[in-house]
Enzyme design. Structure first.
Site, PDB file in Angstrom:
ATOM      1  N   GLY A 256       0.806  -1.221   0.000  1.00  0.00           N
ATOM      2  CA  GLY A 256       0.000   0.000   0.000  1.00  0.00           C
ATOM      3  C   GLY A 256       0.835   1.265   0.000  1.00  0.00           C
TER       4      GLY A 256
ATOM      5  CE  LYS B 136       7.074   0.806   5.928  1.00  0.00           C
ATOM      6  NZ  LYS B 136       7.522  -0.085   7.012  1.00  0.00           N
TER       7      LYS B 136
ATOM      8  N   GLY C 225      -0.521   6.115   1.428  1.00  0.00           N
ATOM      9  CA  GLY C 225       0.677   5.707   0.689  1.00  0.00           C
ATOM     10  C   GLY C 225       1.966   6.343   1.194  1.00  0.00           C
TER      11      GLY C 225
ATOM     12  NE  ARG D 196      10.573  -2.038   2.950  1.00  0.00           N
ATOM     13  CZ  ARG D 196       9.546  -2.438   3.666  1.00  0.00           C
ATOM     14  NH1 ARG D 196       9.658  -2.557   4.972  1.00  0.00           N
ATOM     15  NH2 ARG D 196       8.395  -2.728   3.101  1.00  0.00           N
TER      16      ARG D 196
ATOM     17  NE  ARG E 280       5.660  -7.612   2.084  1.00  0.00           N
ATOM     18  CZ  ARG E 280       5.960  -6.683   2.990  1.00  0.00           C
ATOM     19  NH1 ARG E 280       5.516  -6.804   4.213  1.00  0.00           N
ATOM     20  NH2 ARG E 280       6.693  -5.648   2.665  1.00  0.00           N
TER      21      ARG E 280
ATOM     22  CG  ASP F 234       0.531  -8.291   6.699  1.00  0.00           C
ATOM     23  OD1 ASP F 234       0.001  -8.909   7.636  1.00  0.00           O
ATOM     24  OD2 ASP F 234       0.687  -7.054   6.711  1.00  0.00           O
ATOM     25  CG  ASN F 235       4.161  -6.859   8.925  1.00  0.00           C
ATOM     26  OD1 ASN F 235       4.055  -6.387   7.802  1.00  0.00           O
ATOM     27  ND2 ASN F 235       3.574  -6.319   9.982  1.00  0.00           N
TER      28      ASN F 235
ATOM     29  CG  ASP G 181       6.743  -4.540   6.652  1.00  0.00           C
ATOM     30  OD1 ASP G 181       7.591  -4.094   5.862  1.00  0.00           O
ATOM     31  OD2 ASP G 181       5.574  -4.786   6.332  1.00  0.00           O
TER      32      ASP G 181
HETATM   33  P1  AMP Z   1       1.753  -2.651   8.299  1.00  0.00           P
HETATM   34  O1  AMP Z   1       0.897  -2.770   9.511  1.00  0.00           O
HETATM   35  O2  AMP Z   1       2.541  -1.382   8.223  1.00  0.00           O
HETATM   36  O3  AMP Z   1       2.598  -3.846   8.063  1.00  0.00           O
HETATM   37  O4  AMP Z   1       0.761  -2.532   7.040  1.00  0.00           O
HETATM   38  C1  AMP Z   1      -0.294  -3.418   6.795  1.00  0.00           C
HETATM   39  C2  AMP Z   1      -0.918  -3.093   5.458  1.00  0.00           C
HETATM   40  O5  AMP Z   1      -1.379  -1.739   5.442  1.00  0.00           O
HETATM   41  C3  AMP Z   1       0.008  -3.225   4.262  1.00  0.00           C
HETATM   42  O6  AMP Z   1      -0.753  -3.680   3.181  1.00  0.00           O
HETATM   43  C4  AMP Z   1       0.473  -1.816   4.045  1.00  0.00           C
HETATM   44  O7  AMP Z   1       0.866  -1.601   2.711  1.00  0.00           O
HETATM   45  C5  AMP Z   1      -0.771  -1.019   4.388  1.00  0.00           C
HETATM   46  N1  AMP Z   1      -0.453   0.334   4.858  1.00  0.00           N
HETATM   47  C6  AMP Z   1       0.094   0.695   6.038  1.00  0.00           C
HETATM   48  N2  AMP Z   1       0.232   2.029   6.106  1.00  0.00           N
HETATM   49  C7  AMP Z   1      -0.221   2.531   4.933  1.00  0.00           C
HETATM   50  C8  AMP Z   1      -0.347   3.841   4.392  1.00  0.00           C
HETATM   51  N3  AMP Z   1       0.033   4.917   5.060  1.00  0.00           N
HETATM   52  N4  AMP Z   1      -0.865   3.956   3.159  1.00  0.00           N
HETATM   53  C9  AMP Z   1      -1.260   2.881   2.458  1.00  0.00           C
HETATM   54  N5  AMP Z   1      -1.172   1.631   2.912  1.00  0.00           N
HETATM   55  C10 AMP Z   1      -0.660   1.448   4.137  1.00  0.00           C
HETATM   56 MG    MG Z   2       3.634  -4.576   6.705  1.00  0.00          MG
END
Ligand code: AMP
Ligand code: MG
Length: 524
Positions: A120, A141, A154, A211, A218, A287-288, A297
């Site tokens: 995302g 990122k 994003g 990174r 994943r 997913d992490n 992550d």
């Molecule tokens: P995370 O908890 O950071 O591992 O993110 C979990 C999911 O949310 C992943 O699909 C990320 O790409 C998405 N995500 C987290 N923060 C954002 C953001 N600011 N904008 C878009 N997608 C995000």
């Molecule tokens: Mg993540």
């Protein structure tokens, strides 16, 4: 030496045809959508006219083949940066003319199936063949929205980008598998965040971390294609990964099962190493979890201050503490079960997976305690030493000692009195003296001299880790435009076991006992 590009991500994975126009240029993202029938989408990064580099890993850039760059170790001040690289990092130009890619994946978040997630706010901008002849992918990122942004914007904020940059390099220098950080860019534009999920929205500086990893694959990638019944995409992704990262598995009768066994073993080894340095990931969603068993992550992670197996650095995970320190091994095994479900369609039989998961359950306690046996400077292997570890950890929790500081001090004393703290009760003190006697008995049983013990221990028990309260200082200064603390912290983290390094800012100091815990949430 010049850059050597690796285009296999473009050639061997399926790019969503809807993400490209007739000329093969990525469409600008207008709608967030579910992507099926593809591994990746071509995307644009946002434009950042005010972007500037604030952190740059010269050693890593030289390793990746940056032309005419000396591999001066541990310089993070952006002094000698190839201009071309800056253009790639800010999205001004594409690496070798190829557009960025965002990947589709799913995952289990806090134990619940979350469906399609995807990159995302991450995009692959290319891959380079490094000095070890291996391929490394570069990912931005926080460079703007992708089809997977869902409710997110994003972008990423400076504080979380600093945290990712610092900790990933810290783990690297501690010898723990991790993605690395090549660069930190301030985008010069503001991002709105509700930092503590309290309803108070603030404008924060935006940033991008570049990174680097052999691949950001994943567990959730496999979960996605399996959940969709997309067997062809699942198989081609698995084959891509096996050929690149697990070539030894192709020799086996059951390559996918052998892949799973390898990932299971390496994942447990990784988490055992986290336990050994008191690292708590904070958001061990599937997913992490990296297929390559790298730490991936960095969000609301923490290096434990006082030893407490119930500690969770992520306030979004309190009070349940799914991802608490003492639980990380079990969570890893639960996550491996989800990966098994993701790979299952390629094998068609559950037994092999079940056997490997049962093996993981069996072997985890030993893997974890062996890391601590090593921290104590003892050879691996005997039940008595593992019992010694268990009693030490029980005692540490009672005594409320600082995890990192305790092991480092233990690495330099020859009498137990040297470590005693004023606030200990008589029974804590008595237990300590008794434990020390048992410890010395084990050392002499193995014929380890005290000098050998201390020398070994000083090579595995760090003096410097990026504690949350130190990171707060770094972030505070950097937000005011003052980066000297950041650079000084990076200096010591590059040599975390050193007894010689000067420490004018007190990075080796534990958090004062009465200071509050740093509040961290998933907001980043
Ligand atoms: P995370 O908890 O950071 O591992 O993110 C979990 C999911 O949310 C992943 O699909 C990320 O790409 C998405 N995500 C987290 N923060 C954002 C953001 N600011 N904008 C878009 N997608 C995000
Ligand atoms: Mg993540």
């Amino acid at each position: 030496m010049a850059w050597i590009f690796d285009h296999s991500w473009y050639e061997q994975l399926r790019i969503d045809p809807n993400s490209l126009d007739a000329e093969g240029v990525p469409q600008h993202v207008s709608v967030v959508r579910t992507v099926d029938d593809a591994h990746v989408c071509a995307v644009h990064s946002s434009e950042f006219p005010q972007a500037h580099l604030v952190g740059f890993n010269q050693e890593l850039a030289a390793f990746l083949g940056a032309p005419s760059l000396s591999s001066r170790p541990h310089t993070h001040k952006p002094i000698q940066v190839p201009e071309q690289l800056v253009d790639w990092l800010t999205g001004k130009t594409w690496m070798d003319g190829r557009p960025p890619l965002s990947m589709v994946y799913a995952g289990h978040q806090f134990g619940q199936w979350a469906g399609q997630l995807g990159d995302g706010r991450a995009m692959h901008i290319g891959a380079l063949i490094a000095k070890d002849n291996k391929s490394y992918a570069l990912q931005l990122k926080g460079a703007g929205p992708t089809p997977f942004s869902r409710r997110g914007d994003g972008f990423a904020v400076l504080r979380s980008s600093i945290r990712e940059y610092v900790a990933s390099e810290a783990l690297y220098h501690l010898g723990i598998p991790t993605t690395r950080a090549l660069a930190l860019v301030e985008t010069g534009h503001l991002v709105s965040r509700d930092r503590y999920y309290s309803g108070m929205i603030e404008q924060e500086p935006g940033a991008i971390v570049c990174r680097v990893s052999p691949g950001f694959i994943r567990f959730g990638h496999f979960e996605w294609f399996a959940s969709q019944g997309a067997d062809d995409l699942l198989r081609s992704l698995a084959d891509f990964c096996v050929a690149r990262y697990f070539p030894e598995c192709t020799q086996e009768e059951q390559p996918y099962l052998s892949l799973f066994k390898t990932v299971a073993e390496r994942t447990l080894d990784l988490v055992a190493q986290w336990q050994g340095i008191g690292f708590v990931h904070g958001v061990m969603n599937t997913d992490n979890m990296s297929l390559l068993s790298e730490t991936l992550d960095y969000g609301p992670y923490g290096f434990m201050d006082q030893y407490n197996p119930n500690w969770t650095p992520n306030t979004s995970d309190r009070p349940q503490g799914r991802y608490r320190q003492g639980q990380q091994g079990q969570v890893a095994i639960w996550n491996l079960m989800q990966l098994a479900n993701g790979l299952y369609p390629l094998v068609g039989k559950a037994e092999g997976f079940q056997d490997i998961l049962a093996w993981a359950q069996d072997v985890w306690p030993q893997k974890e305690s062996d890391v601590f046996v090593r921290k104590l400077g003892l050879p691996l292997g005997a039940d008595q030493d593992r019992a010694l570890v268990r009693s030490l950890l029980v005692w540490m929790e009672r005594a409320q000692v600082d995890f990192t500081d305790f092991f480092r001090k233990l690495s330099g004393i020859d009498r137990p009195e040297e470590l005693v703290e004023d606030h200990w009760s008589t029974s804590v003190l008595d237990q300590w003296m008794a434990w020390w006697r048992d410890y010395m008995d084990r050392a002499s049983y193995w014929g380890v001299s005290d000098q050998q013990r201390q020398q070994l221990m000083k090579s595995v028990n760090p003096r410097f880790v990026p504690r949350n309260h130190h990171l707060e200082r770094v972030i505070h200064a950097a937000t005011q435009g003052d980066w000297h603390l950041f650079h000084d912290l990076m200096r010591v983290l590059a040599d975390p076991m050193s007894s010689e390094l000067e420490d004018p800012y007190g990075w080796a100091h534990p958090k004062p006992k009465d200071a509050p815990d740093t509040a961290l949430s998933c907001s980043s």
